[in-house]
Structure formats: structure tokens, C-alpha cells
Write an enzyme that holds these catalytic residues in place. Structure first.
Site, PDB file in Angstrom:
ATOM      1  N   ASP A 349     -20.973  34.208  10.024  1.00  0.00           N
ATOM      2  CA  ASP A 349     -20.538  34.634  11.348  1.00  0.00           C
ATOM      3  C   ASP A 349     -19.345  33.791  11.798  1.00  0.00           C
ATOM      4  OD1 ASP A 349     -21.109  36.059  13.983  1.00  0.00           O
ATOM      5  OD2 ASP A 349     -21.314  33.957  14.608  1.00  0.00           O
ATOM      6  N   GLU A 385     -17.074  36.820   7.974  1.00  0.00           N
ATOM      7  CA  GLU A 385     -16.546  37.541   9.127  1.00  0.00           C
ATOM      8  C   GLU A 385     -15.236  36.822   9.456  1.00  0.00           C
ATOM      9  OE1 GLU A 385     -17.940  39.102  13.516  1.00  0.00           O
ATOM     10  OE2 GLU A 385     -18.448  37.045  12.959  1.00  0.00           O
TER      11      GLU A 385
END
Length: 702
Positions: A349, A385
Site C-alpha cells: 500500500d 501501489e
């Protein structure tokens, strides 16, 4: 009173060896560390850790074993201006704790002013109230588990189909999963769920965060929860509320059993991990773990005033990846989940936050160097990401060669193309063929692109074709949260509709997105429930919706049959999952790919630059796949024609000349998917009509 032996400084955390437990905690600023043991009634016993080596405080307690609840109190400086926030009145979770039990069986954390190191009425006043009654506790776990002959499926990237899922939301409403297992690791491992995944052709589940998380104080005050779990407080502990078997270490065993069951079915387990920040938030957040242990080592602080955090995540703090102990925490955590928990990869993330050495994103940052040379971590799937919320944080295409990336440009381009945006066809062609403009320069392959149209963050697929605007009122933030850049189209009506024409168009658009996703080069990622028509009622930021808005409903079949068809087509035909980029060399039908106008002629520069053009043909030459697959087998395939029309009117396509193929049969039609078997074969130079906003796939016949 138990005797405390010196023990060992490594491994960090609580390690049971069969006769006792070694406890080890890093803190460079501590002057004294107390280990706090709790009995079944919550009574606390404190013991000083007697040894410190290289800033690691440690001790061994004979007779302490699995199920023992514990925490720490760290004595040291409380000087916020210098970045130090030690406060021994605050019970602290172990950063290396393998399991966390809630304050009560049904509650993880009880929000109270005692959890904070300041007074709400006066942020400069030290709060010395004891936080232990309100805090969750760590649990010593039994590390032994019968893995049998478990091994990673190790599915090659180019053969992968990823299914992003939330452990709780996927099964909470499934009628065939036993009620006590719904929403848990055991529920995800239930045979009915594994059958569903296999039916879709899924090769890997990408689980939204399963690291131990806690909800934000502000959310709880509004009667909400952090459903998504991007608020980690324990990077080694599986989230306890997803356990159907208990919170005293049973969650570890249940997670392992889930992994073993998925592996037996040939399905990999990828974890969405949040190493960029923690649940302690900014300088006004609670003191739960890292802040009270060694704030300046674990967090990025402002150089001019160390009271405040640098925040590249939008969550109040950023983990200090410049510090070797913070880096060690991340690497130790990754190795633990691979070696002890048997997971097969990670999706990072806001990964750009991990690449910030000073302020700019540096693709040669220490974290990437460590991953590259690590013999364990470097061998699993690593998905970035590739952005954060800081300046210069959008880094799609710029991660090192070992990494694959969530391709945000793919999502945006495909959405724009199918909603009819102006001048999107050239970039759509690039995304369809693997985004070589982003990845080929770093010696990566098409599978560096993790392709997705929807994910947990944003509209579901059904909502993408049903709403022009977000509808996040249920989040309690006056619809201010969530992005306004949805690139969606409601097909003429905002929200639910009974108009048959609107419903048919929405269904066709869903099929267009799904077909594009599965037929693109790269790795397709399907968001959980999209195959069933899942809706969040226009909510594009359901992070706090732990309820039926966000859970998957299982009443209807949605687009299941169409996804099955797409998955089989992709699986059976390597031309849709090439290991190398198209070269475009050769002329016409001799090339590995050819771009055609609706008239069946090769496209020219002028054709590409017509801004209003929304129709094109793509010839995929199955004879041109000449490299061996990973098992050494020579690959040849059928050839295909993709006829794409994103315009609002039907388009007549003339098939190309006989050199491309003398006969063609229908393989897929997003406009009328159920009529393929009734259609006659086509010949070279035949004319076929592609409906408005539709995609037709033809396979070359013998």
C-alpha cells in the site's frame, strides 16, 4: 515471582521454545523496559527486562508459554520537541507480537483519554493515567503447525488471475458457509468459496489487510469502524476479529489452515500490507506501541520541529524507512509471513512512501536494495501501489525490475475509453497490449502491469456504470471524502433504474470492462463481488462501512458466466497472456500484432490521430508466439481479431484479406454473449456489424 533469565536479543518479539518464552524489544531511547504479564482476570505483573544489547532489551521467562497475554512499559525521555514520547503509564503493544487479543472477547480497543499521552483539554499537559485497562494485549503463540506437504503453487505471473478480496466482507453473507465461520479465515477456506474461486479461474487471492489493525478514535465516535483495515498496529499478527476459533493465538493457526487449504487448490495468497504508516496517527494520536517505544526511530519527524510528523500517507504519520531498525521491522515481518505463514506475495500500500530516502521518491532507496538482495523476500510476488499522497509520489512505471505494479493508468484509460472520452484510442491500445511505454524501458515484461478497472478503493463495477457522482453520505463526512475523479458514466440515469434500455446498456458496459481486463496483456485483477454485480450504492470510499453496503451479496449470478468464459479464453490461449511485449515487426499478417481500421486496412498515423475515433480492429497473431513457456514447451496458438467499438452507434467492420485468415468464427460478443453458437462462420472481407459500445472477438478457423 518468576525468575527472569538474561535471554537473547534475537529474534525480537516473544518466542516460545517449548519450556519458556524469550522476550526482546528494540528501543534506542529507553532507560528501562518493563514486561507486563496479565492473567485471565486482567491482573498485571511487571518484570524488568534485565539485559540490553545493541538497544535491544531482552529476558527469558521459564514456564511462560502460549496463551500468555503481555505488553510493555518503556521508561525514557518525554520531550516532544526532540521527538521523544516515552510514557511508562501507557501499556504498549509489541511491534513484533505474533497475536493480539482484544480488551474483551468482543472488543479490540476501548477508546479513552488514558490511551493518549496528553490531556484533551490541554495538549501540552502530560497524561499519566494508566492505559492498560483500555488496551488490547499481545499473546504468546505456539509457532508449531502441521503444514504437511504444503508448498506454494508458484503460478507464473503471466498465467495469474488475481482476485482482490476482504476476508470478512467476502463470506459474511454467504448462505452456504456455516454461520460461525462467515467473515473469517475459516470462511474463506471453506470448500464452497474455493470452488467459487476456481470456477472464476482465479490463481491468487489478494487479501485486503490482515495485519492487526485498530479503528480510529474519530470513526468510533461516529459509530463506525475501519472496515478496510489500512490502520495497522501489529505487522506480525493476523487480525484477531477474522478468527472463528479464538483470540488467544488461535487466529494464527486458523490463518495457516486457510493458506494450506488455498494452496491445496492451487491458489496463491497475496497480502495487502501497509508498512507506510501505523494506527497511532499524528502527534495528537494515541500511544499504543511505536510512539511510546521509540518515536524518533520508528516515525519520520519534521527536521525543524520534531513534535510533528512528516506525512506522505494522509494518515498522520509515515514509517521511518531511513532508520535501520524500522527497515529491519519491515524485512523481518515480510520474512515471517513467507517462512512461518507460507504466503506467496505482497501488495504494498502506498509503496512510494517506502522509497522516500529524504523527500523525493528514490527507486534505489534502501528498502528496495534490501528486497533485491534478500534470498527469501526477492522470490515471492511483489506488487507496488506506485503512489502516495506526497509531492512527486505518483510513480507508475518507475519501480525496480523485480516489482510489478498496480497500473493506475490502465484503470483510468480503460474507463475513459469505454465512456467515450475524446482522443483516448492511442493510449487504450497501449494499455491493451501491456503498457510497454511504462515497463519495457526497465527490462520488465508485460506482466509487470497488474491491470484493474475496479478495486476496493472507488466504485464497484456495477456502480462504475450506474453513477456519475459519489454518494458517501453514510460515511458521516457530508460526502466530502472519496475522490471526485471517478471517470464513470451512469448510462443516463443516476443510481438504480428500471428502464430496460439503461439496464441493458449497463450490463453491456460491465461486459466491455471485463472483456478488456481479461484480454489485455498483463495480469488481470478482479475486485471481489464484481462478478456478482456487487453495489455499494454509489459509495466510492467504503473504508468505514462494516455492513451490507460493503459486504458481498450472493443472491444473484451477475456476470459469473461471462467471467467464466473470459477466464477460459485467457487460460486456453497464450496470445492473450504473452510473456514478451509485441514487437510490431513484419508487415500486415506477418506481424505479431496488426492494427486495423473498420475498413479492414492497416491503420496509419492519420487514423490514430483522429480524436473522435472510437473504433479499431486488432489482429493477434498466434503463429508469432515463438518463445518457449517457462516449462520449455514451444507455444503456438490460434489467431484472433478483436473488433472494438466504443462509439454510440453501431459500426460495420470489413474483415481483413485472406492473408490474415480465410475463415473466422465468433468467440465473444459483449453485446449478445449468449448467441455465439448460432452464428455462421465469416470469410475474409465479409462485413460484420459491431453494436454500439461493444467488443467482438473472432477466432481464425481452419
Amino acid at each position: 515471582m518468576r525468575e527472569v533469565w538474561p535471554g537473547d536479543p534475537y529474534p525480537l518479539g516473544a518466542t516460545w521454545d517449548g519450556t519458556g518464552t524469550n522476550f526482546a524489544l528494540f528501543s534506542e531511547v529507553a532507560r528501562r523496559v518493563e514486561l507486563c504479564l496479565f492473567d485471565a482476570e486482567g491482573r498485571e505483573t511487571r518484570r524488568d527486562l534485565p539485559e540490553v544489547d545493541g538497544f535491544v532489551w531482552h529476558g527469558y521467562l521459564p514456564g511462560i508459554g502460549p496463551g500468555q497475554r503481555y505488553g510493555y512499559r518503556v521508561h525514557g525521555p518525554f520531550d516532544p520537541r526532540e521527538g521523544h514520547r516515552c510514557n511508562p503509564s501507557k501499556l504498549l503493544l509489541d511491534p513484533y507480537g505474533k497475536a493480539v487479543a482484544g480488551a474483551t472477547p468482543s472488543e479490540l480497543i476501548r477508546w479513552h483519554e488514558a490511551l493518549f499521552s496528553y490531556r484533551f483539554a490541554d495538549p501540552d499537559a502530560l497524561n499519566e493515567d494508566d492505559s492498560a485497562p483500555y488496551m488490547p494485549k499481545n499473546v504468546v503463540v505456539n509457532p508449531f503447525f502441521d503444514w504437511g506437504d504444503d508448498r506454494s503453487p508458484r503460478v507464473p505471473y503471466h498465467e495469474s488471475v488475481i482476485y482482490e478480496a476482504h476476508v470478512k466482507g467476502l463470506t459474511k453473507l454467504h448462505p452456504a458457509v456455516p454461520e460461525e465461520q462467515r467473515g473469517t479465515y475459516a470462511g474463506l477456506a471453506h470448500p464452497v468459496m474455493i470452488d467459487h474461486l476456481l470456477d472464476l479461474g482465479v490463481t491468487a487471492v489478494e487479501l485486503m489487510p490482515v495485519h492487526q489493525a485498530v479503528p480510529e478514535h474519530a470513526l468510533v465516535a461516529r459509530g463506525l469502524d475501519n472496515y478496510w483495515g489500512y490502520n495497522t498496529i501489529g505487522f506480525f499478527a493476523p487480525h484477531n476479529s477474522y478468527s472463528s476459533s479464538g483470540q488467544s493465538g488461535e487466529q494464527v493457526l486458523e490463518f495457516k489452515a486457510m493458506v494450506r487449504a488455498l494452496h491445496e487448490a492451487g491458489i496463491e495468497v497475496i497480502l495487502d500490507v501497509v508498512y507506510n504508516h501505523t494506527a497511532e496517527g499524528d502527534h495528537l494520536g494515541p500511544t499504543l506501541s511505536f510512539r511510546g517505544i521509540d518515536n524518533a526511530s520508528y516515525y519520520r519527524l519534521r527536521d525543524d520541529d520534531k513534535r510533528y510528523h512528516l506525512d506522505y500517507t494522509g494518515c498522520g504519520n509515515s514509517l521511518n524507512v531511513r532508520n535501520p531498525h524500522a527497515l529491519q521491522l519491515i524485512m523481518d515481518s515480510l520474512r515471517y509471513w513467507i517462512l512461518d505463514m507460507h504466503v506467496d506475495g505482497f501488495r504494498f500500500d502506498l509503496a512510494s512512501a517506502l522509497a522516500r530516502e529524504l523527500h523525493d521518491v528514490d527507486r534505489l532507496a534502501a528498502f528496495f536494495d534490501l528486497v533485491q538482495q534478500d534470498p527469501v523476500v526477492s522470490q515471492v510476488k511483489l506488487i507496488a501501489e506506485p503512489w502516495d499522497v506526497g509531492e512527486g509520489g505518483y510513480q507508475v512505471g518507475n519501480f525496480p525490475p523485480l516489482w510489478t505494479e498496480w497500473n493506475g493508468k490502465y484503470r483510468d484509460t480503460v474507463r475513459d475509453f469505454w465512456r467515450g472520452s475524446y482522443a483516448t484510442m492511442p493510449e487504450f491500445a497501449s494499455r491493451l497490449t501491456g503498457s510497454s511505454d511504462l515497463y519495457e524501458h526497465s527490462a520488465r515484461r508485460p506482466f509487470a502491469s497488474i491491470n484493474f478497472v475496479t478495486c476496493h478503493d472507488g466504485f464497484t463495477l456495477t456502480d462504475l456504470v450506474s453513477y456519475d457522482h459519489k454518494h458517501n453520505e453514510a460515511n458521516g463526512e457530508d460526502n466530502r471524502d472519496g475522490t471526485d475523479d471517478n471517470r464513470s458514466w451512469n448510462c443516463g440515469v443516476e443510481g438504480p433504474s428500471r428502464d430496460p434500455g439503461v439496464l441493458e446498456l449497463r450490463a453491456r458496459q460491465r461486459r466491455n470492462f471485463l472483456a478488456t481486463l481479461f484480454l489485455s496483456q498483463g495480469v488481470p485483477m478482479l475486485s471481489h463481488g464484481d462478478e456478482l454485480g456487487r453495489t455499494q450504492e454509489g459509495n466510492n470510499n467504503a473504508y468505514c462501512q462494516d455492513g451490507e453496503i460493503a459486504w458481498v451479496h450472493w443472491e444473484g449470478s451477475g456476470d459469473m458466466e461471462f467471467v467464466r468464459l473470459l477466464s477460459r479464453l485467457r487460460h486456453d490461449h497464450p496470445v492473450f497472456r504473452r510473456r514478451r511485449f509485441f514487437t510490431g515487426t513484419g508487415r500486415g499478417a506477418a506481424a505479431d500484432i496488426a492494427w486495423l481500421t473498420p475498413a479492414g486496412e492497416s491503420m496509419t498515423d492519420q487514423d490514430w490521430n483522429v480524436g473522435f475515433a472510437k473504433s479499431l480492429g486488432v489482429f493477434l497473431n498466434g503463429d508469432a508466439i515463438t518463445e518457449p513457456d517457462p516449462r520449455g514447451r514451444r507455444v503456438r496458438d490460434d489467431s484472433f481479431l478483436l473488433l472494438v467499438n466504443a462509439g454510440s452507434e453501431p459500426v460495420e467492420f470489413t474483415l481483413p484479406g485472406a492473408e490474415y485468415g480465410e475463415r473466422w468464427e465468433f468467440a465473444l460478443d459483449t453485446a449478445e454473449p449468449g448467441t455465439l453458437g448460432d452464428r455462421p462462420r465469416l470469410k475474409a472481407r465479409d462485413v460484420v456489424t459491431v453494436g454500439d459500445r461493444a467488443l467482438l472477438v473472432l477466432r481464425r478457423g481452419a
